[in-house]
Write a protein that holds these residues in place. Structure first.
Motif, PDB file in Angstrom:
ATOM      1  N   MET A   1       0.839  -1.174   0.000  1.00 28.78           N
ATOM      2  CA  MET A   1       0.000   0.000   0.000  1.00 28.78           C
ATOM      3  C   MET A   1       0.890   1.247   0.000  1.00 28.78           C
ATOM      4  SD  MET A   1      -2.899   1.111   2.736  1.00 28.78           S
ATOM      5  CE  MET A   1      -4.127   0.225   1.827  1.00 28.78           C
ATOM      6  N   PRO A   2       0.650   2.170  -0.923  1.00 26.62           N
ATOM      7  CA  PRO A   2       1.471   3.384  -0.994  1.00 26.62           C
ATOM      8  C   PRO A   2       1.207   4.306   0.184  1.00 26.62           C
ATOM      9  CG  PRO A   2      -0.132   3.320  -2.784  1.00 26.62           C
ATOM     10  CD  PRO A   2      -0.318   2.090  -1.983  1.00 26.62           C
ATOM     11  N   ARG A   3       2.214   5.090   0.511  1.00 29.77           N
ATOM     12  CA  ARG A   3       2.086   6.109   1.549  1.00 29.77           C
ATOM     13  C   ARG A   3       3.189   7.128   1.349  1.00 29.77           C
ATOM     14  NH1 ARG A   3       4.984   5.149   6.916  1.00 29.77           N
ATOM     15  NH2 ARG A   3       6.696   3.804   6.341  1.00 29.77           N
ATOM     16  N   ILE A   4       3.051   8.270   2.015  1.00 31.10           N
ATOM     17  CA  ILE A   4       4.091   9.284   1.939  1.00 31.10           C
ATOM     18  C   ILE A   4       4.737   9.457   3.308  1.00 31.10           C
ATOM     19  CG2 ILE A   4       2.902  10.502   0.081  1.00 31.10           C
ATOM     20  CD1 ILE A   4       2.354  12.752   2.182  1.00 31.10           C
ATOM     21  N   ILE A   5       5.990   9.869   3.265  1.00 31.11           N
ATOM     22  CA  ILE A   5       6.724  10.205   4.476  1.00 31.11           C
ATOM     23  C   ILE A   5       7.221  11.637   4.295  1.00 31.11           C
ATOM     24  CG2 ILE A   5       8.718   9.673   5.912  1.00 31.11           C
ATOM     25  CD1 ILE A   5       8.494   6.785   4.835  1.00 31.11           C
ATOM     26  N   VAL A   6       6.885  12.487   5.253  1.00 25.09           N
ATOM     27  CA  VAL A   6       7.301  13.889   5.201  1.00 25.09           C
ATOM     28  C   VAL A   6       8.436  14.087   6.197  1.00 25.09           C
ATOM     29  CG1 VAL A   6       6.585  16.279   5.506  1.00 25.09           C
ATOM     30  CG2 VAL A   6       4.960  14.606   4.603  1.00 25.09           C
ATOM     31  N   ASP A   7       9.554  14.599   5.710  1.00 22.04           N
ATOM     32  CA  ASP A   7      10.706  14.886   6.561  1.00 22.04           C
ATOM     33  C   ASP A   7      10.520  16.278   7.165  1.00 22.04           C
ATOM     34  OD1 ASP A   7      13.159  15.475   7.718  1.00 22.04           O
ATOM     35  OD2 ASP A   7      14.298  14.495   6.118  1.00 22.04           O
ATOM     36  N   ASP A   8      10.228  16.314   8.461  1.00 21.72           N
ATOM     37  CA  ASP A   8       9.959  17.583   9.145  1.00 21.72           C
ATOM     38  C   ASP A   8      11.142  18.539   9.132  1.00 21.72           C
ATOM     39  OD1 ASP A   8       7.489  16.565   9.670  1.00 21.72           O
ATOM     40  OD2 ASP A   8       7.806  16.293  11.821  1.00 21.72           O
ATOM     41  N   HIS A   9      12.345  18.027   8.943  1.00 19.78           N
ATOM     42  CA  HIS A   9      13.518  18.900   8.908  1.00 19.78           C
ATOM     43  C   HIS A   9      13.550  19.758   7.648  1.00 19.78           C
ATOM     44  CE1 HIS A   9      14.880  15.820  11.808  1.00 19.78           C
ATOM     45  NE2 HIS A   9      15.394  16.883  12.397  1.00 19.78           N
ATOM     46  N   PHE A  10      12.867  19.305   6.597  1.00 14.47           N
ATOM     47  CA  PHE A  10      12.876  20.039   5.333  1.00 14.47           C
ATOM     48  C   PHE A  10      11.547  20.715   5.011  1.00 14.47           C
ATOM     49  CE2 PHE A  10      16.220  16.809   4.661  1.00 14.47           C
ATOM     50  CZ  PHE A  10      17.284  17.658   4.454  1.00 14.47           C
ATOM     51  N   CYS A  11      10.437  20.188   5.548  1.00 19.76           N
ATOM     52  CA  CYS A  11       9.112  20.742   5.241  1.00 19.76           C
ATOM     53  C   CYS A  11       8.964  22.125   5.854  1.00 19.76           C
ATOM     54  CB  CYS A  11       8.020  19.813   5.780  1.00 19.76           C
ATOM     55  SG  CYS A  11       6.346  20.420   5.451  1.00 19.76           S
ATOM     56  N   LYS A  12       8.577  23.095   5.012  1.00 20.54           N
ATOM     57  CA  LYS A  12       8.378  24.459   5.510  1.00 20.54           C
ATOM     58  C   LYS A  12       6.902  24.850   5.508  1.00 20.54           C
ATOM     59  CE  LYS A  12       9.312  26.546   1.038  1.00 20.54           C
ATOM     60  NZ  LYS A  12      10.325  27.152   0.231  1.00 20.54           N
ATOM     61  N   GLY A  13       6.029  23.870   5.321  1.00 16.26           N
ATOM     62  CA  GLY A  13       4.595  24.121   5.425  1.00 16.26           C
ATOM     63  C   GLY A  13       4.034  25.027   4.350  1.00 16.26           C
ATOM     64  N   CYS A  14       4.574  24.957   3.152  1.00 15.19           N
ATOM     65  CA  CYS A  14       4.124  25.844   2.080  1.00 15.19           C
ATOM     66  C   CYS A  14       2.742  25.463   1.547  1.00 15.19           C
ATOM     67  CB  CYS A  14       5.140  25.874   0.946  1.00 15.19           C
ATOM     68  SG  CYS A  14       5.296  24.311   0.038  1.00 15.19           S
ATOM     69  N   GLY A  15       2.362  24.187   1.680  1.00 15.61           N
ATOM     70  CA  GLY A  15       1.039  23.746   1.251  1.00 15.61           C
ATOM     71  C   GLY A  15       0.919  23.351  -0.204  1.00 15.61           C
ATOM     72  N   LEU A  16       2.010  23.375  -0.959  1.00 13.29           N
ATOM     73  CA  LEU A  16       1.929  22.979  -2.365  1.00 13.29           C
ATOM     74  C   LEU A  16       1.516  21.517  -2.513  1.00 13.29           C
ATOM     75  CD1 LEU A  16       5.025  24.815  -3.865  1.00 13.29           C
ATOM     76  CD2 LEU A  16       2.610  25.382  -4.171  1.00 13.29           C
ATOM     77  N   HIS A  39       4.296  24.513  10.354  1.00 10.91           N
ATOM     78  CA  HIS A  39       3.348  23.416  10.489  1.00 10.91           C
ATOM     79  C   HIS A  39       3.632  22.448   9.333  1.00 10.91           C
ATOM     80  CE1 HIS A  39       0.898  25.319  13.567  1.00 10.91           C
ATOM     81  NE2 HIS A  39       0.993  26.451  12.878  1.00 10.91           N
ATOM     82  N   PRO A  40       4.106  21.232   9.622  1.00  8.15           N
ATOM     83  CA  PRO A  40       4.478  20.318   8.549  1.00  8.15           C
ATOM     84  C   PRO A  40       3.263  19.644   7.905  1.00  8.15           C
ATOM     85  CG  PRO A  40       4.773  19.240  10.642  1.00  8.15           C
ATOM     86  CD  PRO A  40       4.377  20.658  10.944  1.00  8.15           C
ATOM     87  N   ALA A  41       3.453  19.185   6.697  1.00  5.77           N
ATOM     88  CA  ALA A  41       2.412  18.421   6.006  1.00  5.77           C
ATOM     89  C   ALA A  41       2.313  17.042   6.645  1.00  5.77           C
ATOM     90  CB  ALA A  41       2.765  18.292   4.524  1.00  5.77           C
ATOM     91  N   THR A  42       1.116  16.482   6.594  1.00  9.89           N
ATOM     92  CA  THR A  42       0.906  15.144   7.134  1.00  9.89           C
ATOM     93  C   THR A  42      -0.146  14.413   6.309  1.00  9.89           C
ATOM     94  OG1 THR A  42       0.453  13.896   9.149  1.00  9.89           O
ATOM     95  CG2 THR A  42      -0.844  15.868   8.815  1.00  9.89           C
ATOM     96  N   LEU A  43      -0.009  13.118   6.223  1.00 13.27           N
ATOM     97  CA  LEU A  43      -0.954  12.264   5.511  1.00 13.27           C
ATOM     98  C   LEU A  43      -2.094  11.945   6.461  1.00 13.27           C
ATOM     99  CD1 LEU A  43      -1.487  10.554   2.938  1.00 13.27           C
ATOM    100  CD2 LEU A  43      -0.230   8.711   4.035  1.00 13.27           C
ATOM    101  N   ILE A  44      -3.329  12.239   6.065  1.00 16.10           N
ATOM    102  CA  ILE A  44      -4.454  12.031   6.972  1.00 16.10           C
ATOM    103  C   ILE A  44      -5.235  10.747   6.706  1.00 16.10           C
ATOM    104  CG2 ILE A  44      -4.743  14.461   7.535  1.00 16.10           C
ATOM    105  CD1 ILE A  44      -7.058  14.511   5.491  1.00 16.10           C
ATOM    106  N   ASP A  45      -5.071  10.146   5.518  1.00 18.76           N
ATOM    107  CA  ASP A  45      -5.786   8.905   5.209  1.00 18.76           C
ATOM    108  C   ASP A  45      -4.902   8.024   4.331  1.00 18.76           C
ATOM    109  OD1 ASP A  45      -7.572   6.871   4.707  1.00 18.76           O
ATOM    110  OD2 ASP A  45      -9.154   8.164   3.944  1.00 18.76           O
ATOM    111  N   GLU A  46      -4.083   7.211   4.971  1.00 13.81           N
ATOM    112  CA  GLU A  46      -3.105   6.379   4.268  1.00 13.81           C
ATOM    113  C   GLU A  46      -3.763   5.409   3.295  1.00 13.81           C
ATOM    114  OE1 GLU A  46       0.076   3.052   5.608  1.00 13.81           O
ATOM    115  OE2 GLU A  46       0.177   4.963   6.669  1.00 13.81           O
TER     116      GLU A  46
END
Length: 68
Positions: A1-16, A39-46
């Motif tokens: 099952m696909p999913r995303i991983i967001v690296d909080d050290h690089f995410c600047k919360g731009c929302g793109l 505020h980092p991006a997050t996956l809400i429904d894997e």
């Protein structure tokens, strides 16, 4: 099952990634703030992630990894 991983050290919360997600399953996490003050991006429904990589391609900071 696909999913995303967001690296909080690089995410600047731009929302793109939020805007580019065709299934609308990415949000900015208003409950968390990174060390840089964003505020980092997050996956809400894997389960609904298709692994299309739109979010990763739009991320200007290469903060998103897509696992398929």
């Amino acid at each position: 099952m696909p999913r995303i991983i967001v690296d909080d050290h690089f995410c600047k919360g731009c929302g793109l990634c939020v805007d580019s997600c065709p299934t609308h399953i990415i949000e900015l996490d208003q409950a968390r703030i990174t060390a840089k003050g964003y505020h980092p991006a997050t996956l809400i429904d894997e389960e609904r992630c298709t692994g299309c990589m739109s979010c990763a391609l739009m991320c200007p900071d290469v903060a998103i990894t897509v696992e398929r």
